[in-house]
Design an enzyme around this catalytic site. Structure first.
Site, mmCIF file in Angstrom:
data_model
loop_
_atom_site.group_PDB
_atom_site.id
_atom_site.type_symbol
_atom_site.label_atom_id
_atom_site.label_comp_id
_atom_site.label_asym_id
_atom_site.label_seq_id
_atom_site.Cartn_x
_atom_site.Cartn_y
_atom_site.Cartn_z
ATOM 1 N N CYS A 1 0.821 -1.200 0.000
ATOM 2 C CA CYS A 1 0.000 0.000 0.000
ATOM 3 C C CYS A 1 0.869 1.270 0.000
ATOM 4 O O CYS A 1 1.521 1.567 -0.983
ATOM 5 C CB CYS A 1 -0.991 -0.020 1.163
ATOM 6 S SG CYS A 1 -2.388 1.120 0.942
ATOM 7 N N HIS B 1 -3.726 -5.517 1.330
ATOM 8 C CA HIS B 1 -3.504 -5.769 2.756
ATOM 9 C C HIS B 1 -3.983 -7.177 3.081
ATOM 10 O O HIS B 1 -4.895 -7.700 2.444
ATOM 11 C CB HIS B 1 -4.289 -4.780 3.611
ATOM 12 C CG HIS B 1 -3.758 -3.380 3.575
ATOM 13 N ND1 HIS B 1 -2.533 -3.039 4.107
ATOM 14 C CD2 HIS B 1 -4.287 -2.239 3.065
ATOM 15 C CE1 HIS B 1 -2.330 -1.742 3.936
ATOM 16 N NE2 HIS B 1 -3.374 -1.231 3.302
#
Length: 485
Positions: free
Chosen positions: A335, A431
């Site tokens: 991310c 994630h």
């Protein structure tokens, strides 16, 4: 169906409120009740995506899991995600509502109470029992006027309160009795009982302490809760957990260096790696250096990517990372960490603060623009090596460039991430990557380790079952149900 309700507040932050609620959620669920967790206001950069398309604090997602239900935005209607020392992003019922400085937020809070009560009312109609978690300290009387998280909510919703104190940090008698002392009389009357948490040793040695607290406060003793060692293996909400000093793992075959930057987020991505016996996670402060013998540098998420990238550069860790790559080492960015690996990051709208454009680490030939709506989505797919994966996306920004032609994965019908031509550097917006047992196995084998073959998700549920048994053994759960209303 209109649920009974019980609220758990603390004498301070990090006294174990989240863990107690999770354990009670599993325990009461095992007793046959439909339990739902609720936290009016939370402050955390460790968040989870919900099935109804929003985000909530990680602790409420864990509590929902303990109760055997899907997480909902109504379980945590107000979420503050710190972006600086004095300001935070404001998430209301799962969606970003804007940014607010700490002083400004105090004036906004009264306008948020209707949304809090709306979400609370929705949960009450769906459950037998709602377990409410407070935030910070019940005794923050300086913030009481516009409070929506502790006594302000308890009074508005007319729910009984159990106060939790932490004996491990010392002074628990004074902290619980002191809470009674400083609270306004009408607030203090909302508290029905207390729990002393994280006790170590012979419980008989604190019997007089429990009696003293009851005598000083007039509150019922619900129980003395011993330290629960497996708590460290459950997903943490507070970033304090990532700064805990870890002892060396003797015999570990793989060393993974993780810079812990000021605005680190979604750090539970590290938990499955921590649980692997062949892996040593080295959490690095910005003033430390990356060991020359590490196998992987892992850059995790950030709530303020540009600011954290600047800290990384100012500390010299960027030089260490490039040296690691020159030695043949691998780098993985998740991310915000993925965004840092590219050539540039642009924030033309000032989403993270002042509009800016900065140079990245240049290890991936990609560029990121922080713009557009926040992407909040659970995803499934396959990685570049054709291994299945699942997880979630939670980010603002779009990343493009030549290395995106070598995507890390494909999920939800589109390509994700990028890889360098030599395969040493990888970035992804996913994630939860390492909660996938096959993904974790593939990564560790690339690094020269033989994974333990554990079922990570089953292990979390087993810990929650043990936590529920811990609550049953040491707390008066039947008494708690009698107090709920």
């Amino acid at each position: 169906m209109v649920a009974r309700v019980l609220m758990f507040q603390g004498t301070g932050s990090d006294v174990g409120k989240s863990l107690v609620v999770a354990g009670l959620a599993r325990a009461f669920t095992l007793r046959g009740l439909r339990v739902l967790p609720f936290k009016p206001q939370n402050m955390s950069n460790n968040a989870a995506v919900t099935e109804d398309g929003g985000e909530i604090g990680r602790a409420q997602a864990l509590q929902a899991r303990a109760a055997g239900v899907s997480p909902s935005v109504h379980m945590n209607p107000i979420l503050l995600k710190p972006q600086s020392e004095v300001g935070a992003q404001l998430v209301v019922q799962g969606r970003v509502s804007g940014n607010a400085k700490a002083v400004e937020y105090q004036t906004i809070k009264p306008t948020l109470m209707p949304r809090v009560m709306e979400s609370f009312g929705i949960l009450k109609e769906q459950a037998d029992l709602v377990l409410v978690e407070g935030a910070g300290s019940a005794s923050e009387v300086n913030l009481r006027r516009n409070d929506i998280a502790n006594m302000g909510f308890a009074r508005e919703a007319d729910v009984p309160v159990i106060l939790i104190g932490d004996i491990d940090r010392g002074g628990v008698i004074a902290s619980i009795a002191g809470t009674k002392l400083v609270l306004p009389e009408d607030d203090a009357r909302m508290i029905e009982g207390f729990i002393v948490n994280r006790f170590r040793g012979d419980p008989s040695l604190f019997a007089d302490g429990m009696a003293t607290i009851s005598s000083l406060t007039g509150w019922q003793a619900i129980g003395l809760l011993p330290f629960f060692a497996d708590a460290v293996r459950l997903p943490a909400e507070d970033a304090l957990g990532v700064h805990v000093e870890r002892t060396r793992k003797i015999g570990a075959k793989v060393r993974i260096a993780v810079p812990i930057l000021p605005h680190v987020s979604n750090f539970d991505d590290l938990d499955p790696l921590e649980a692997e016996p062949d892996v040593e996670l080295i959490r690095l402060r910005p003033d430390e250096t990356i060991p020359g013998d590490c196998d992987l540098v892992l850059l995790v998420g950030s709530k303020a990517t540009i600011a954290d990238l600047q800290v990384l550069k100012a500390s010299g860790l960027d030089v260490d990372i490039r040296a690691h790559v020159r030695r043949g080492g691998r780098v993985l960015g998740l991310c915000g960490g993925y965004q840092m690996l590219g050539r540039t990051i642009a924030d033309p709208e000032g989403i993270e603060g002042t509009p800016d454009r900065v140079e990245g680490l240049g290890l991936l030939q990609v560029d990121t623009v922080l713009a557009g709506d926040k992407r909040l989505e659970s995803v499934t797919g396959r990685s570049f090596d054709d291994e299945p994966l699942h997880g979630y996306e939670m980010h603002i920004g779009r990343t493009k460039g030549p290395d995106c032609g070598r995507p890390f994965a494909e999920f939800s019908g589109s390509a994700d991430g990028a890889m360098s031509a030599d395969g040493q550097v990888v970035g992804t917006y996913l994630h939860g990557l390492f909660t996938n047992d096959r993904q974790r196995t593939a990564w560790l084998r690339r690094l020269g380790a033989e994974p333990a073959g554990m079922d990570y998700e089953a292990g979390i549920d087993a810990i929650l079952d043990r936590l529920a048994a811990h609550m049953e053994q040491h707390l008066d759960l039947t008494g708690l149900l009698r107090l709920a209303r």
